[in-house]
Design a protein around this motif. Structure first.
Motif, short mmCIF file in Angstrom:
data_model
loop_
_atom_site.label_atom_id
_atom_site.label_comp_id
_atom_site.label_asym_id
_atom_site.label_seq_id
_atom_site.Cartn_x
_atom_site.Cartn_y
_atom_site.Cartn_z
N TRP A 154 22.24 44.03 97.42
CA TRP A 154 21.02 44.85 97.59
C TRP A 154 21.35 46.18 98.24
N GLN A 155 22.21 46.13 99.25
CA GLN A 155 22.60 47.38 99.90
C GLN A 155 23.23 48.32 98.87
N GLY A 156 24.13 47.76 98.05
CA GLY A 156 24.79 48.56 97.03
C GLY A 156 23.80 49.16 96.04
N GLU A 157 22.83 48.36 95.62
CA GLU A 157 21.82 48.87 94.68
C GLU A 157 20.92 49.91 95.34
N GLU A 158 20.38 49.54 96.49
CA GLU A 158 19.35 50.39 97.10
C GLU A 158 19.91 51.72 97.59
N ALA A 213 26.54 56.81 93.73
CA ALA A 213 26.17 55.40 93.59
C ALA A 213 27.39 54.51 93.87
N MET A 214 28.56 54.95 93.40
CA MET A 214 29.76 54.13 93.61
C MET A 214 30.20 54.17 95.07
N ALA A 215 30.01 55.31 95.71
CA ALA A 215 30.35 55.41 97.14
C ALA A 215 29.50 54.43 97.94
N GLU A 226 30.60 51.26 100.35
CA GLU A 226 30.11 51.11 101.72
C GLU A 226 29.51 49.72 101.94
N ALA A 227 28.89 49.19 100.89
CA ALA A 227 28.25 47.87 100.99
C ALA A 227 29.26 46.74 100.87
N HIS A 228 30.45 47.05 100.36
CA HIS A 228 31.48 46.01 100.16
C HIS A 228 32.79 46.47 100.78
#
Ligand SMILES: [Fe+2]
Ligand SMILES: [Fe+2]
Length: 148
Positions: free
Chosen positions: A48-52, A131-133, A137-139
């Motif tokens: 979710w963090q990655g998406e949002e 978006a990839m950054a 950050e989320a992973h």
């Protein structure tokens, strides 16, 4: 698109864990179900963090997409609360969990059949980079699929 491949792999892991949890509930193995739901929550929180912070943030700058993204984020928060608090000794809560795992498939379909394909034409290079950054950050410490 590498980022979408990662999102989709995360969807698959989360729905597999959810399906396993529901089957554990069906067998009356609440402790097993609890562990699976916790693992599902861990998988989904970084997803979710990655998406949002990633795809949703860059697509949400467009009003047209923001309208579709808001309910998706709401569904993230609702599931997060349920997974964190689910008291599996309560049969009503167990039913909620079953429904939530079922509903997650629909949520994912809205992303994989709607937002993700739309992103391929909507976004430019700088937006994909942003978006990839956010995914990285989320992973922390993880590599995207196919990256070596
Ligand atoms: Fe989502
Ligand atoms: Fe997703």
């Amino acid at each position: 698109m590498p980022l979408l491949r990662d999102y989709i792999a995360e969807h698959e892991r989360a729905t597999n864990l959810g399906g396993d949890a529901v089957r554990a509930l069906d067998r009356g193995e609440h402790d097993v179900a609890r562990e699976l739901l916790t693992a599902m929550g861990t998988e989904l929180r970084s997803h979710w963090q990655g998406e949002e912070q990633g795809l949703f943030a860059v697509m949400g700058k467009d009003e047209l997409y923001a309208e579709h993204i808001a309910p998706l984020v709401r569904e993230h928060r609702e599931l997060e609360v349920l997974l964190a608090s689910a008291d599996l000794s309560d049969s009503g809560v167990r039913d909620e969990v079953r429904k939530a795992v079922f509903d997650l498939h629909e949520h994912i379909a809205k992303e994989e059949d709607g937002l993700f394909p739309a992103s391929l034409t909507a976004l430019g290079g700088d937006e994909w980079d942003a978006a990839m950054a956010a995914w990285h950050e989320a992973h922390p410490g993880r590599q995207m699929i196919g990256d070596s």
